[in-house]
Design an enzyme around this catalytic site. Sequence first.
Site, PDB file in Angstrom:
ATOM      1  N   ASP A   1     -70.777   4.310 -43.326  1.00 41.42           N
ATOM      2  CA  ASP A   1     -70.340   3.235 -44.392  1.00 41.42           C
ATOM      3  C   ASP A   1     -70.166   1.958 -44.069  1.00 41.42           C
ATOM      4  O   ASP A   1     -70.339   1.149 -44.731  1.00 41.42           O
ATOM      5  CB  ASP A   1     -68.651   3.641 -44.607  1.00 41.42           C
ATOM      6  CG  ASP A   1     -68.405   4.723 -45.690  1.00 41.42           C
ATOM      7  OD1 ASP A   1     -69.443   5.141 -46.576  1.00 41.42           O
ATOM      8  OD2 ASP A   1     -67.581   5.443 -45.834  1.00 41.42           O
TER       9      ASP A   1
ATOM     10  N   LYS B   1     -65.348   4.794 -54.749  1.00 45.20           N
ATOM     11  CA  LYS B   1     -66.698   4.238 -53.994  1.00 45.20           C
ATOM     12  C   LYS B   1     -66.813   2.825 -54.555  1.00 45.20           C
ATOM     13  O   LYS B   1     -66.674   2.216 -55.532  1.00 45.20           O
ATOM     14  CB  LYS B   1     -67.577   5.011 -54.135  1.00 45.20           C
ATOM     15  CG  LYS B   1     -67.411   6.548 -53.392  1.00 45.20           C
ATOM     16  CD  LYS B   1     -67.008   6.308 -51.833  1.00 45.20           C
ATOM     17  CE  LYS B   1     -68.289   5.653 -50.905  1.00 45.20           C
ATOM     18  NZ  LYS B   1     -67.725   5.432 -49.504  1.00 45.20           N
TER      19      LYS B   1
ATOM     20  N   ARG C   1     -64.465  12.720 -56.182  1.00 40.04           N
ATOM     21  CA  ARG C   1     -63.002  11.879 -56.110  1.00 40.04           C
ATOM     22  C   ARG C   1     -62.732  10.991 -57.115  1.00 40.04           C
ATOM     23  O   ARG C   1     -63.902  10.473 -58.017  1.00 40.04           O
ATOM     24  CB  ARG C   1     -62.872  11.142 -54.850  1.00 40.04           C
ATOM     25  CG  ARG C   1     -62.503  11.985 -53.626  1.00 40.04           C
ATOM     26  CD  ARG C   1     -62.703  10.922 -52.290  1.00 40.04           C
ATOM     27  NE  ARG C   1     -63.946  10.444 -52.129  1.00 40.04           N
ATOM     28  CZ  ARG C   1     -64.278   9.522 -51.206  1.00 40.04           C
ATOM     29  NH1 ARG C   1     -63.308   9.013 -50.044  1.00 40.04           N
ATOM     30  NH2 ARG C   1     -65.461   9.051 -50.779  1.00 40.04           N
TER      31      ARG C   1
ATOM     32  N   MET D   1     -68.153  11.389 -46.980  1.00 38.26           N
ATOM     33  CA  MET D   1     -67.762  12.506 -46.409  1.00 38.26           C
ATOM     34  C   MET D   1     -66.665  13.081 -47.052  1.00 38.26           C
ATOM     35  O   MET D   1     -66.636  14.349 -47.502  1.00 38.26           O
ATOM     36  CB  MET D   1     -67.617  12.633 -44.844  1.00 38.26           C
ATOM     37  CG  MET D   1     -68.833  12.288 -44.080  1.00 38.26           C
ATOM     38  SD  MET D   1     -68.416  12.249 -42.294  1.00 38.26           S
ATOM     39  CE  MET D   1     -67.861  13.905 -41.951  1.00 38.26           C
TER      40      MET D   1
ATOM     41  N   VAL E   1     -66.666   4.482 -34.482  1.00 39.77           N
ATOM     42  CA  VAL E   1     -66.493   3.253 -34.215  1.00 39.77           C
ATOM     43  C   VAL E   1     -66.184   2.319 -35.363  1.00 39.77           C
ATOM     44  O   VAL E   1     -67.067   2.489 -36.421  1.00 39.77           O
ATOM     45  CB  VAL E   1     -67.533   2.625 -33.190  1.00 39.77           C
ATOM     46  CG1 VAL E   1     -67.076   1.211 -32.864  1.00 39.77           C
ATOM     47  CG2 VAL E   1     -67.441   3.494 -31.951  1.00 39.77           C
ATOM     48  N   LEU E   2     -65.234   1.515 -35.423  1.00 38.85           N
ATOM     49  CA  LEU E   2     -65.055   0.793 -36.716  1.00 38.85           C
ATOM     50  C   LEU E   2     -64.545  -0.882 -36.031  1.00 38.85           C
ATOM     51  O   LEU E   2     -63.710  -0.781 -35.383  1.00 38.85           O
ATOM     52  CB  LEU E   2     -63.920   1.258 -37.431  1.00 38.85           C
ATOM     53  CG  LEU E   2     -63.420   0.455 -38.632  1.00 38.85           C
ATOM     54  CD1 LEU E   2     -64.487   0.255 -39.677  1.00 38.85           C
ATOM     55  CD2 LEU E   2     -62.076   0.951 -39.191  1.00 38.85           C
TER      56      LEU E   2
ATOM     57  N   GLU F   1     -60.629  -1.080 -47.623  1.00 40.38           N
ATOM     58  CA  GLU F   1     -60.682  -0.965 -46.072  1.00 40.38           C
ATOM     59  C   GLU F   1     -60.294  -2.218 -45.327  1.00 40.38           C
ATOM     60  O   GLU F   1     -60.544  -2.076 -44.075  1.00 40.38           O
ATOM     61  CB  GLU F   1     -62.223  -0.575 -45.739  1.00 40.38           C
ATOM     62  CG  GLU F   1     -63.326  -1.688 -46.120  1.00 40.38           C
ATOM     63  CD  GLU F   1     -63.760  -1.810 -47.391  1.00 40.38           C
ATOM     64  OE1 GLU F   1     -64.843  -2.428 -47.442  1.00 40.38           O
ATOM     65  OE2 GLU F   1     -63.252  -1.090 -48.419  1.00 40.38           O
TER      66      GLU F   1
ATOM     67  N   TYR G   1     -63.003   0.710 -52.339  1.00 38.53           N
ATOM     68  CA  TYR G   1     -63.721   0.618 -51.210  1.00 38.53           C
ATOM     69  C   TYR G   1     -64.951  -0.042 -51.544  1.00 38.53           C
ATOM     70  O   TYR G   1     -65.814   0.391 -52.470  1.00 38.53           O
ATOM     71  CB  TYR G   1     -64.001   2.023 -50.446  1.00 38.53           C
ATOM     72  CG  TYR G   1     -62.937   2.739 -49.860  1.00 38.53           C
ATOM     73  CD1 TYR G   1     -62.179   2.358 -48.803  1.00 38.53           C
ATOM     74  CD2 TYR G   1     -62.531   3.961 -50.597  1.00 38.53           C
ATOM     75  CE1 TYR G   1     -61.251   2.926 -48.283  1.00 38.53           C
ATOM     76  CE2 TYR G   1     -61.584   4.568 -49.869  1.00 38.53           C
ATOM     77  CZ  TYR G   1     -60.983   4.251 -48.688  1.00 38.53           C
ATOM     78  OH  TYR G   1     -59.824   4.899 -48.424  1.00 38.53           O
TER      79      TYR G   1
ATOM     80  N   ALA H   1     -69.351   6.214 -39.096  1.00 40.73           N
ATOM     81  CA  ALA H   1     -69.137   4.939 -39.143  1.00 40.73           C
ATOM     82  C   ALA H   1     -70.447   4.658 -40.206  1.00 40.73           C
ATOM     83  O   ALA H   1     -70.475   3.302 -40.254  1.00 40.73           O
ATOM     84  CB  ALA H   1     -69.596   4.516 -37.682  1.00 40.73           C
TER      85      ALA H   1
ATOM     86  N   HIS I   1     -67.120  -1.750 -48.547  1.00 39.69           N
ATOM     87  CA  HIS I   1     -67.961  -1.838 -47.274  1.00 39.69           C
ATOM     88  C   HIS I   1     -69.418  -2.656 -47.377  1.00 39.69           C
ATOM     89  O   HIS I   1     -70.311  -2.356 -47.522  1.00 39.69           O
ATOM     90  CB  HIS I   1     -68.508  -0.412 -47.280  1.00 39.69           C
ATOM     91  CG  HIS I   1     -67.239   0.618 -46.955  1.00 39.69           C
ATOM     92  ND1 HIS I   1     -66.527   0.696 -45.693  1.00 39.69           N
ATOM     93  CD2 HIS I   1     -66.932   1.703 -47.843  1.00 39.69           C
ATOM     94  CE1 HIS I   1     -65.677   1.514 -45.798  1.00 39.69           C
ATOM     95  NE2 HIS I   1     -65.752   2.419 -46.780  1.00 39.69           N
TER      96      HIS I   1
END
Length: 370
Positions: A270, A75, A15, A301, A239-240, A118, A94, A268, A96
Amino acid sequence: MNVGCPKEIKVNENRVGLTPGGARSMVAAGHKVLVQAGAGVGSGFPDAEYAAAGAVVVKTAQEVFDGSELVIKVKEPQAVEISAMHVGQVLFTYLHLAPDPEQTKGLLEKGITGIAYETITDAAGRLPLLTPMSEVAGRMAAHVGAFYLQAGNGGSGVLMGGVPGVPPANVVVLGAGTVGLNAIKVAAGMGARVTALDKSLPTLRYLDDIFGNRIDTLWSSEHHVEEAIAKADLVIGAVLVPGAHAPRIVTRKMLSLMKPRSVVVDVAVDQGGCFETTHATTHADPVYLVDNVLHYAVANMPGAVPRTSTIALANATLPYALKLANQGWKKALAADKGFLAGLNTHDGKLTCAPVAESLGLPFVDPASLV
């Protein structure tokens, strides 16, 4: 403002943070755009398209970092990228951070203003910059799970949709937010027998309204999780908790309840994963076995479908990126509380409460910095 877009260097990440169309919008707004050569090739955007849009194509990432006040990525920055950045630089990507103390330490020590896709929210409390990639990852999860259920790929040899006289696969989806809903759509569309678990009764009612008796719903308790995964051929973790480490829904002990060669896809990952046995993998080496259960835990992903993912992400991020460039980060964030929620680091301070709690670090209210 000088805006930079380096080539992503995470394994098999194709990406890119800015499309040629995005570069054109930035240039039209009066900004200088630096794009590293080859940055968009993996998503189908050659250097010539960036040049035609008015961007300056440079050879190295270092040139991008040296010449940019605002860096737009996809990323989280790798260690070599953090070392290449300079104090006070604004990073929009992102992050994380909750499961990643080393990255957090690096950004804090370098004094980077890190704004995380995020944790940005909209007026309704939704996550507009996480949603596009959650949609992609959720839909991919069902496809990936079907692939790894094939015996030749390590799975139990169960066909998702079954055939006449043979039942379909049992698919369990843990969490029915954006990832979970999209996983359910695709898995049910493939003919699987789907059970969705969530702690929100309104969410379960919504699923019942749109899917009817095509799926089963369960309130997510330890008992129901154990009951569901014991029958599952495929379990999708979706789940987040925004900004925080994902809760551990399935323990190592519970894993022993699952069928031999059943498959886990932990979207999940990440945020640390919702299986105790999860550790991040790559597209180059995506799966591993624990207690005879096949785990897929690729932390990027959507990078497997970069053309779709890049365009979907850019559709959501560009308006925010333009605000940062046009107004500067302080004015842009001060004018929008949801945008301010994206501020994770600034001048050595950690400004996202869930991240601070997850890592046991001091928290500074971002409102005090704008």
